[in-house]
Scaffold this motif. Structure first.
Motif, PDB file in Angstrom:
ATOM      1  N   LEU A 132       5.493   0.521 -10.475  1.00  0.00           N
ATOM      2  CA  LEU A 132       4.509   0.713  -9.419  1.00  0.00           C
ATOM      3  C   LEU A 132       3.363   1.597  -9.910  1.00  0.00           C
ATOM      4  O   LEU A 132       2.183   1.273  -9.727  1.00  0.00           O
ATOM      5  CB  LEU A 132       5.212   1.368  -8.230  1.00  0.00           C
ATOM      6  CG  LEU A 132       4.665   1.114  -6.850  1.00  0.00           C
ATOM      7  CD1 LEU A 132       5.024  -0.290  -6.438  1.00  0.00           C
ATOM      8  CD2 LEU A 132       5.278   2.086  -5.868  1.00  0.00           C
ATOM      9  N   ILE A 133       3.733   2.703 -10.561  1.00  0.00           N
ATOM     10  CA  ILE A 133       2.697   3.626 -11.044  1.00  0.00           C
ATOM     11  C   ILE A 133       1.886   2.973 -12.155  1.00  0.00           C
ATOM     12  O   ILE A 133       0.662   3.143 -12.253  1.00  0.00           O
ATOM     13  CB  ILE A 133       3.346   4.948 -11.485  1.00  0.00           C
ATOM     14  CG1 ILE A 133       3.848   5.668 -10.244  1.00  0.00           C
ATOM     15  CG2 ILE A 133       2.380   5.797 -12.251  1.00  0.00           C
ATOM     16  CD1 ILE A 133       4.288   7.051 -10.466  1.00  0.00           C
ATOM     17  N   ALA A 168       2.984  -8.406 -10.017  1.00  0.00           N
ATOM     18  CA  ALA A 168       2.339  -9.432 -10.829  1.00  0.00           C
ATOM     19  C   ALA A 168       1.257 -10.138 -10.017  1.00  0.00           C
ATOM     20  O   ALA A 168       0.145 -10.388 -10.511  1.00  0.00           O
ATOM     21  CB  ALA A 168       3.374 -10.430 -11.327  1.00  0.00           C
ATOM     22  N   ILE A 169       1.568 -10.436  -8.747  1.00  0.00           N
ATOM     23  CA  ILE A 169       0.563 -11.082  -7.892  1.00  0.00           C
ATOM     24  C   ILE A 169      -0.626 -10.159  -7.694  1.00  0.00           C
ATOM     25  O   ILE A 169      -1.788 -10.583  -7.759  1.00  0.00           O
ATOM     26  CB  ILE A 169       1.203 -11.474  -6.541  1.00  0.00           C
ATOM     27  CG1 ILE A 169       2.230 -12.585  -6.751  1.00  0.00           C
ATOM     28  CG2 ILE A 169       0.142 -11.930  -5.557  1.00  0.00           C
ATOM     29  CD1 ILE A 169       3.041 -12.889  -5.544  1.00  0.00           C
ATOM     30  N   ILE A 170      -0.331  -8.862  -7.467  1.00  0.00           N
ATOM     31  CA  ILE A 170      -1.426  -7.909  -7.257  1.00  0.00           C
ATOM     32  C   ILE A 170      -2.308  -7.828  -8.498  1.00  0.00           C
ATOM     33  O   ILE A 170      -3.539  -7.796  -8.404  1.00  0.00           O
ATOM     34  CB  ILE A 170      -0.851  -6.527  -6.878  1.00  0.00           C
ATOM     35  CG1 ILE A 170      -0.221  -6.581  -5.497  1.00  0.00           C
ATOM     36  CG2 ILE A 170      -1.936  -5.465  -6.899  1.00  0.00           C
ATOM     37  CD1 ILE A 170       0.595  -5.372  -5.159  1.00  0.00           C
ATOM     38  N   ALA A 208      14.082  -4.973  -6.854  1.00  0.00           N
ATOM     39  CA  ALA A 208      13.464  -4.886  -8.180  1.00  0.00           C
ATOM     40  C   ALA A 208      12.691  -6.168  -8.468  1.00  0.00           C
ATOM     41  O   ALA A 208      11.536  -6.130  -8.925  1.00  0.00           O
ATOM     42  CB  ALA A 208      14.531  -4.649  -9.245  1.00  0.00           C
ATOM     43  N   GLY A 209      13.322  -7.318  -8.170  1.00  0.00           N
ATOM     44  CA  GLY A 209      12.637  -8.585  -8.385  1.00  0.00           C
ATOM     45  C   GLY A 209      11.410  -8.714  -7.530  1.00  0.00           C
ATOM     46  O   GLY A 209      10.340  -9.150  -7.994  1.00  0.00           O
ATOM     47  N   GLU A 210      11.548  -8.301  -6.279  1.00  0.00           N
ATOM     48  CA  GLU A 210      10.420  -8.390  -5.340  1.00  0.00           C
ATOM     49  C   GLU A 210       9.254  -7.529  -5.829  1.00  0.00           C
ATOM     50  O   GLU A 210       8.096  -7.969  -5.820  1.00  0.00           O
ATOM     51  CB  GLU A 210      10.914  -7.949  -3.958  1.00  0.00           C
ATOM     52  CG  GLU A 210       9.860  -7.634  -2.939  1.00  0.00           C
ATOM     53  CD  GLU A 210       9.698  -6.153  -2.736  1.00  0.00           C
ATOM     54  OE1 GLU A 210      10.735  -5.455  -2.755  1.00  0.00           O
ATOM     55  OE2 GLU A 210       8.568  -5.707  -2.586  1.00  0.00           O
ATOM     56  N   ALA A 211       9.572  -6.313  -6.284  1.00  0.00           N
ATOM     57  CA  ALA A 211       8.504  -5.428  -6.749  1.00  0.00           C
ATOM     58  C   ALA A 211       7.809  -6.035  -7.965  1.00  0.00           C
ATOM     59  O   ALA A 211       6.572  -6.009  -8.056  1.00  0.00           O
ATOM     60  CB  ALA A 211       9.069  -4.059  -7.091  1.00  0.00           C
ATOM     61  N   ALA A 219      -3.022  -3.027  -1.581  1.00  0.00           N
ATOM     62  CA  ALA A 219      -1.833  -3.880  -1.666  1.00  0.00           C
ATOM     63  C   ALA A 219      -0.621  -3.105  -2.166  1.00  0.00           C
ATOM     64  O   ALA A 219       0.501  -3.326  -1.711  1.00  0.00           O
ATOM     65  CB  ALA A 219      -2.122  -5.059  -2.595  1.00  0.00           C
ATOM     66  N   ILE A 220      -0.843  -2.156  -3.105  1.00  0.00           N
ATOM     67  CA  ILE A 220       0.283  -1.380  -3.640  1.00  0.00           C
ATOM     68  C   ILE A 220       0.823  -0.435  -2.567  1.00  0.00           C
ATOM     69  O   ILE A 220       2.033  -0.201  -2.483  1.00  0.00           O
ATOM     70  CB  ILE A 220      -0.158  -0.630  -4.907  1.00  0.00           C
ATOM     71  CG1 ILE A 220      -0.542  -1.655  -5.975  1.00  0.00           C
ATOM     72  CG2 ILE A 220       0.935   0.243  -5.428  1.00  0.00           C
ATOM     73  CD1 ILE A 220      -1.159  -1.077  -7.183  1.00  0.00           C
ATOM     74  N   GLY A 221      -0.080   0.081  -1.710  1.00  0.00           N
ATOM     75  CA  GLY A 221       0.374   0.909  -0.599  1.00  0.00           C
ATOM     76  C   GLY A 221       1.278   0.137   0.337  1.00  0.00           C
ATOM     77  O   GLY A 221       2.283   0.670   0.825  1.00  0.00           O
ATOM     78  N   MET A 222       0.935  -1.133   0.573  1.00  0.00           N
ATOM     79  CA  MET A 222       1.796  -1.954   1.417  1.00  0.00           C
ATOM     80  C   MET A 222       3.151  -2.166   0.762  1.00  0.00           C
ATOM     81  O   MET A 222       4.185  -2.160   1.429  1.00  0.00           O
ATOM     82  CB  MET A 222       1.128  -3.299   1.687  1.00  0.00           C
ATOM     83  CG  MET A 222      -0.137  -3.166   2.490  1.00  0.00           C
ATOM     84  SD  MET A 222      -0.976  -4.717   2.661  1.00  0.00           S
ATOM     85  CE  MET A 222      -0.044  -5.436   3.976  1.00  0.00           C
TER      86      MET A 222
END
Lengths: 228, 106, 424
Positions: A70-71, B84-86, B76-79, B32-35
């Motif tokens: 994330l970071i 990757a989409i972001i 983990a997979g979802e993140a 998007a990362i905040g979401m």
């Protein structure tokens, strides 16, 4: 105040406060860091609840994996970390309203459910099962090695220890479809295999999506073209 | 460790709080990362719920932990996929503001 | 002391008791860090034909680390103007807390453990993997290009090396049938051929792979990309000074100690000295506990010394080479080792197991002794085209011969373009 209660509040209050800070901060990196501490605190709660393997997995996968990712993504995408993206007042009001209703609804549902209104496990269980629960408590109280191997073997359909009686809190008539052929060995082989394949698909998909595109087609497309 | 004074309510309430914070986080962020951080909070609330039930409800002892492990792995997979989409979105649009992704609007 | 604590109200006596042990452990770590710093200075000095610290505190410079500590404590605590204040101040403590928390479950002898967790080995890996956060935070919050590069390199490196490290951890866990470090150690009691490193060929290679991985995850040279002095100034801790900087240093050495202790518990027999037939405590009574402690600490110090030896003899590798070593070599090797280890446990006849252990253990001892013997009997001069020291009659590997040849050509004709292979 007992030691376990002290420990619970010592962990739970910071988690709750940090979760609130995550919501209201506009600094995205700090939000990720507060999420880190929330996740670590939740892992501590898992330790308190006797689920050491899950807690260590949480530390390993969430903290060591997901948050680093994330970071990483934040550093790759955010040229200016102070770039605030405010939402409209309508959205703000709507979000607060929705969350209030959701919280109210779940609270009412919890208050009426047999699990929580009975104030813990002992009163919800019938007399016959409360004796069993005491046995389970004794088993819980000593952190045994079996618990971990039980998790492991049940992923490979090798476990026969899964309790067959219905779960407390479910209505009386709720029964599993008994027409299926009886199996002595029940486990989680199917979800395990599904998740393995799922992870493989994710691996390929994520690598495909995130790869740097150097071919001509994407270079020629300017942002103004894509906006139309 | 045997919990003497705590019961399921404590953990369910904390889990509810985390869930609401997660929802609020998704609604209040345009980044998007905040979401995604909000989604992680919600998943965490679900995990805490499952683990607390696995401790306090005897017949749910193994299932709670196994479901939590499955949720962690899927998270983990979802993140990974979401990030990757972001990143792909950022490469094509130059921003992570989700309000800019309006090409598919009918 | 214990009697005095019993007068406290119920939970607080326990808390004070545990705090006391935490303080003892913390001071042990701090003092061993000071010792490691002194050792590293002396070792590096000897390897570079220098003397190292000689003046402070007698003949060998014993008190050099103490003097350094006093100097660090009196330094000014600075913060760059653009730095993110909260995260900048938080980062060293995150790093140190993660590496210190690993000692919670690390047994330093039989029954000498803070909290006996049934998944101690897994817990240690997971808690040490969150140490990377301090580094990423420091790199980000310093608001400098070099620091950010260091932080991102560290993140990529540590997350990658976690995978082969975790798989190699499974080799002894498979043999012992437990994640509990105490049980893993008690499965290796007795003479040294019972150690898991000699158990089968897969664990033998597995130890080497595990050691490379822990060197990389402790960001020691040749994997110290995060703080590469010659390219990134000091990487993620460029902007830190004084006490905060020393916290990063303590975290690095503490995680080195924790990792080396974990490696010696998993593969090198833990706290068993490997010379007597059974358990030390049953053999010698209460002196056995002290012997256990000395054995484990000695083994981990030996592994740390090997890490220092590697640091001062190998050049730093590039970040793409670091990634390539991990994903192209260590990861497939460790997967192969895991499968091989499992097959060995299933298929290898148990009657022959002990003979295999004898064979590999005594072969290794013979190889080591003969190497040391050659080292002492070798001539002081090196023949051209031959290796020095213990390997004096061996040819220089082809790779280096080619390199030398190219360099010679370049020196002969400085106007020509440098060839591709020379820059490799």
């Amino acid at each position: 105040m007992e030691l376990d209660e002290t420990l619970f509040y010592l962990i739970a209050i910071p988690i709750a406060v940090l979760a609130l800070i995550i919501v209201f901060t506009t600094h995205i990196v700090r939000a990720a860091i507060w999420l880190l501490f929330t996740l670590i605190g939740t892992a501590f709660l898992y330790f308190l609840l006797d689920a050491a393997f899950v807690a260590a997995s949480q530390l390993m996968i969430y903290v060591g994996g997901i948050l680093v990712l994330l970071i990483f993504a934040i550093m790759l995408t955010n040229q200016n970390p102070l770039n605030r993206l405010p939402i409209s007042k309508l959205d703000r009001g709507f979000s607060i309203l929705f969350v209030l209703f959701l919280g109210l609804g779940i609270s009412v549902a919890l208050y009426n459910s047999p699990v929580i209104s009975g104030n813990g496990q002992n009163k919800t269980n019938t007399d016959s099962s409360s004796k069993k629960s005491e046995d389970q408590d004794e088993k819980n109280s000593s952190l045994s090695n079996d618990q971990i191997s039980e998790i492991g073997t049940s992923f490979f359909d090798l476990n026969s220890k899964i309790p067959s009686q219905p779960m407390p809190g479910f209505p009386e008539g709720f029964k599993v479809n008994r027409k299926l052929p009886p199996r002595t060995n029940q486990g989680y082989l199917l979800p395990f295999e599904l998740i393995s394949i799922h992870l493989l698909v994710i691996l390929i998909g994520a690598a495909y999506l995130a790869r740097a595109k150097y071919n001509k087609n994407t270079e020629n497309v300017s942002p103004s073209d894509t906006m139309e | 460790m045997l919990l003497s004074t705590l019961n399921l309510n404590h953990f369910l309430l904390l889990s509810l709080w985390l869930l609401l914070c997660g929802f609020l986080c998704i609604f209040r962020k345009r980044n998007a990362i905040g979401m995604l951080i909000g989604v992680e909070l919600i998943l965490n609330a679900a995990n805490l719920n499952l683990i607390a039930c696995s401790y306090f409800i005897p017949s749910f002892r193994l299932e709670g932990q196994i479901f939590t492990l499955l949720v962690i792995v899927l998270a983990a997979g979802e993140a990974a996929t979401a990030l990757a989409i972001i990143l792909a979105f950022y490469q094509s649009h130059g921003t992570v503001d989700v309000d800019q992704g309006t090409e598919l609007k009918g | 002391m214990i009697k005095f604590l019993a007068d406290f109200p119920a939970p607080y006596g326990d808390i004070v008791y545990y705090l006391l042990f935490a303080i003892i452990l913390l001071s042990f770590i701090a003092f061993s860090v000071m010792f490691f710093i002194w050792l590293e200075r002396k070792l590096s000095a000897r390897m570079q034909d220098r003397l190292g610290p000689t003046r402070t505190g007698g003949k060998f410079g014993w008190l050099q680390s103490l003097a350094d500590t006093i100097k660090l404590l009196t330094k000014e605590d600075t913060k760059p103007a653009l730095a993110d204040g909260v995260l900048f101040y938080l980062a060293p403590y995150v790093s140190f807390a993660a590496s210190f928390a690993a000692f919670l479950v690390l047994p330093l002898g039989s029954k000498m453990v803070g909290y006996s967790l049934p998944i101690a080995a897994f817990f240690m890996l997971s808690i040490l993997s969150s140490e990377v956060f301090g580094v990423i935070l420091a790199g980000y919050a310093s608001a400098g290009k070099w620091s950010l590069f260091g932080g991102i390199r560290e993140a990529a490196q540590v997350v990658s090396y976690e995978i082969p490290r975790g798989i190699c951890l499974l080799l002894p866990v498979l043999i012992a049938g437990s994640f509990d470090l105490t049980e893993i150690t008690s499965a290796q009691s007795g003479p040294f051929w019972n150690w898991f490193i000699f158990y089968n060929p897969f664990t033998f290679i597995g130890f080497i792979v595990f050691f490379i991985c822990i060197t990389a995850s402790c960001k020691r040279a040749p994997f110290d990309l995060a703080e590469a002095e010659s390219e990134l100034v000091a990487g993620f801790h460029t902007e830190y000074s004084g006490l905060r900087w020393s916290f990063f240093f303590m975290a690095e050495y503490a995680s080195m100690f924790a990792m080396s202790a974990l490696a010696s518990i998993l593969f090198l027999g833990g706290w068993h000295c490997g010379l007597i037939g059974g358990d030390e405590v049953t053999a010698f009574g209460s002196i056995g506990y002290l012997l256990n402690l000395i054995c484990l600490v000695g083994k981990s110090w030996f592994l740390i010394a090997v890490m220092m030896w590697m640091r001062w003899s190998l050049p730093r590798i590039r970040i793409d080479q670091v990634m390539m070593i991990c994903f192209k070599y260590l990861l497939p090797i460790s997967c192969f080792l895991l499968i091989g280890d499992a097959l060995w446990l299933l298929l290898f006849p148990t009657n022959w197991q002990i003979y295999w252990q004898y064979a590999i253990a005594f072969t290794m001892i013979f190889v080591k002794l003969s190497t040391i013997l050659r080292l002492f009997t070798s001539s002081n001069t090196t023949q051209p085209g031959k290796l020095p020291g213990a390997w004096q009659n061996l040819e220089t590997p082809l790779m280096y011969q080619k390199l030398h040849h190219n360099v010679k050509q370049q020196l002969a004709s400085p106007l020509t373009q440098p060839s591709q292979s020379a820059s490799d």
